[in-house]
Design a protein around this motif. Structure first.
Motif, PDB file in Angstrom:
ATOM      1  N   SER A   1      17.352  46.937  32.647  1.00 11.96           N
ATOM      2  CA  SER A   1      18.258  45.786  32.627  1.00 11.96           C
ATOM      3  C   SER A   1      17.902  44.776  31.540  1.00 11.96           C
ATOM      4  O   SER A   1      18.628  43.797  31.359  1.00 11.96           O
ATOM      5  CB  SER A   1      18.225  45.075  33.985  1.00 11.96           C
TER       6      SER A   1
ATOM      7  N   ASP B   1      20.645  44.942  28.533  1.00 11.27           N
ATOM      8  CA  ASP B   1      22.035  44.733  28.945  1.00 11.27           C
ATOM      9  C   ASP B   1      22.106  44.643  30.469  1.00 11.27           C
ATOM     10  O   ASP B   1      22.330  45.640  31.153  1.00 11.27           O
ATOM     11  CB  ASP B   1      22.915  45.881  28.441  1.00 11.27           C
TER      12      ASP B   1
ATOM     13  N   VAL C   1      24.388  43.470  32.370  1.00 10.82           N
ATOM     14  CA  VAL C   1      25.704  43.818  32.903  1.00 10.82           C
ATOM     15  C   VAL C   1      25.833  45.324  33.069  1.00 10.82           C
ATOM     16  O   VAL C   1      26.298  45.827  34.105  1.00 10.82           O
ATOM     17  CB  VAL C   1      26.821  43.279  31.983  1.00 10.82           C
ATOM     18  N   ALA C   2      25.401  46.083  32.060  1.00 10.82           N
ATOM     19  CA  ALA C   2      25.461  47.541  32.144  1.00 10.82           C
ATOM     20  C   ALA C   2      24.554  48.053  33.254  1.00 10.82           C
ATOM     21  O   ALA C   2      24.906  48.990  33.980  1.00 10.82           O
ATOM     22  CB  ALA C   2      25.068  48.156  30.807  1.00 10.82           C
TER      23      ALA C   2
ATOM     24  N   ALA D   1      23.691  46.437  35.985  1.00  8.22           N
ATOM     25  CA  ALA D   1      24.319  46.114  37.267  1.00  8.22           C
ATOM     26  C   ALA D   1      25.453  47.078  37.576  1.00  8.22           C
ATOM     27  O   ALA D   1      25.643  47.493  38.725  1.00  8.22           O
ATOM     28  CB  ALA D   1      24.838  44.678  37.241  1.00  8.22           C
ATOM     29  N   SER D   2      26.202  47.464  36.542  1.00  8.47           N
ATOM     30  CA  SER D   2      27.295  48.408  36.760  1.00  8.47           C
ATOM     31  C   SER D   2      26.789  49.793  37.137  1.00  8.47           C
ATOM     32  O   SER D   2      27.513  50.584  37.737  1.00  8.47           O
ATOM     33  CB  SER D   2      28.160  48.506  35.500  1.00  8.47           C
ATOM     34  N   ALA D   3      25.527  50.087  36.797  1.00 10.43           N
ATOM     35  CA  ALA D   3      24.930  51.375  37.148  1.00 10.43           C
ATOM     36  C   ALA D   3      24.265  51.351  38.515  1.00 10.43           C
ATOM     37  O   ALA D   3      23.657  52.339  38.934  1.00 10.43           O
ATOM     38  CB  ALA D   3      23.911  51.786  36.086  1.00 10.43           C
ATOM     39  N   GLY D   4      24.365  50.220  39.202  1.00 12.73           N
ATOM     40  CA  GLY D   4      23.837  50.146  40.557  1.00 12.73           C
ATOM     41  C   GLY D   4      22.510  49.435  40.690  1.00 12.73           C
ATOM     42  O   GLY D   4      21.915  49.426  41.776  1.00 12.73           O
TER      43      GLY D   4
ATOM     44  N   SER E   1      20.270  46.209  41.089  1.00 12.84           N
ATOM     45  CA  SER E   1      20.342  44.795  41.476  1.00 12.84           C
ATOM     46  C   SER E   1      19.372  44.018  40.591  1.00 12.84           C
ATOM     47  O   SER E   1      18.165  43.962  40.866  1.00 12.84           O
ATOM     48  CB  SER E   1      19.979  44.620  42.955  1.00 12.84           C
TER      49      SER E   1
ATOM     50  N   ARG F   1      20.202  55.355  37.425  1.00 15.48           N
ATOM     51  CA  ARG F   1      20.968  56.130  38.371  1.00 15.48           C
ATOM     52  C   ARG F   1      20.663  55.691  39.787  1.00 15.48           C
ATOM     53  O   ARG F   1      19.504  55.547  40.167  1.00 15.48           O
ATOM     54  CB  ARG F   1      20.632  57.628  38.233  1.00 15.48           C
TER      55      ARG F   1
END
Length: 353
Positions: free
Chosen positions: A191, A194, A196-197, A199-202, A204, A352
């Motif tokens: 993280s 990026d 945001v990326a 967080a979009s991958a799961g 926290s 993942r």
């Protein structure tokens, strides 16, 4: 585990060589080892999250006061801390227990602060952590019944020796390496570039930052406790802006993106600081006598920090970990490669769910 092994052996070799020297040299190495614990404590959060904290030495102050109060004999506390609660005035523990308690208290405070701080980054995070440092200093300067205010705690039994400091430095190195190689460390590193990326991958991101923040606070508190039990006293001004600047300089010059950089930066800057401190007093390595130059240490370290930020922002190590020859052969390369946990493959694997 080759990286922490090499780092521990290297630090241990330097400490053993210093142990054969005069008492003044041994004391200098003890301070350097304590600084190393503080730098590693800061690295656990900054190096893995990419969010710079300017208030971590507030946790060192918490650990220092907690350990100082706990190891002080009850008879002495009856004189200096007469207004303290009864359990504090009567309880005295062993130095090792006091150091652990100082680290745990700092970690408990970090748990409370991690909720808001882990959700911000950039300039906002920097300002928030500065406010933490200021708040701890103000509380320490005014809580007379526990900290004795501006007068500070004195008559603390000195128990931080060279073997003690070396043992804690080794524990900090191994713990920092295990964390950054764990799934928690890999998720946080994923993280860093990026959020945001990630967080979009799961992932926290606030949770991972909070975990690193608490672990970081523990070792920073341990470093503060070791320093208090080395000096034999602690005041609100000890862990403030000057010391914060020194610890940050160590991390940035060595390289904030790798554990090797944190250890190397702490070592290099500790040696340079001692040389400059003697030069300020008019003595250069015992060979040359010059006119005293007060403030030379801060000026030179400041210039060095600016040059490193301009010419090599990633520090001396460039964000790489040290590699052994057999590690090179095993990976089929002849030069050091970036740490495995910051490559795209590991980042993707960590991201993942």
């Amino acid at each position: 585990m080759s990286v922490p092994l090499v780092l521990v052996l290297g630090v241990g070799a330097v400490a053993l060589v210093a142990a054969q020297g005069p008492t003044s040299l041994q004391r200098t190495v003890v301070v350097a080892l304590i600084n190393l614990v503080l730098v590693i404590g800061l690295y656990v959060f900054v190096g893995n999250s990419g969010v710079y904290s300017f208030g971590h030495l507030g946790f060192a102050a918490i650990g220092a006061y907690a350990a100082g109060v706990l190891v002080m004999p009850a008879a002495r506390k009856a004189q200096l801390l007469a207004d303290a609660p009864e359990p504090i005035r009567t309880l005295t523990v062993a130095p090792t227990v006091a150091v652990l308690a100082g680290g745990l208290l700092a970690a408990v405070v970090a748990v409370v602060l991690a909720v808001p701080l882990s959700r911000i980054d950039g300039l906002s995070a920097g300002l928030a952590t500065v406010s933490l440092l200021i708040s701890v200093s103000v509380v320490a300067a005014n809580w007379d019944s526990i900290t004795r205010g501006r007068k500070g705690l004195s008559a603390i039994p000195s128990s931080t020796t060279l073997p003690t400091a070396l043992a804690w430095a080794a524990v900090a190195i191994v713990a920092a390496w295990c964390y950054q190689r764990s799934s928690f460390g890999k998720r946080l590193r994923a993280s860093k570039d990026d959020p945001v990326a990630a967080a979009s991958a799961g992932i926290s991101v606030p949770l991972q930052r909070g975990i690193a923040f608490v672990i970081s606070a523990f070792f920073t508190g341990v470093g503060g406790a070791l320093f208090a039990l080395f000096l034999g006293s602690v005041t609100p001004d000890v862990f403030y802006l000057n010391y914060t600047f020194l610890i940050l300089t160590m991390l940035v010059i060595g390289g904030a993106d790798s554990l090797t950089g944190a250890v190397l930066g702490a070592t290099v800057v500790s040696v340079l600081s001692e040389i400059l401190r003697r030069a300020e007093a008019g003595d250069v390595l015992g060979l040359i006598q010059v006119d005293p130059r007060p403030g030379m240490q801060n000026v030179v370290l400041g210039l060095l920090l600016v040059v490193m930020l301009l010419r090599r922002p990633s520090g001396i190590t460039g964000g790489r970990e040290i590699r052994l020859p057999w590690a090179h052969r095993r990976h089929g390369v002849g030069v050091a490669s970036p740490p495995a946990d910051v490559t795209s493959g590991d980042a993707a694997g960590a991201a993942r769910p």
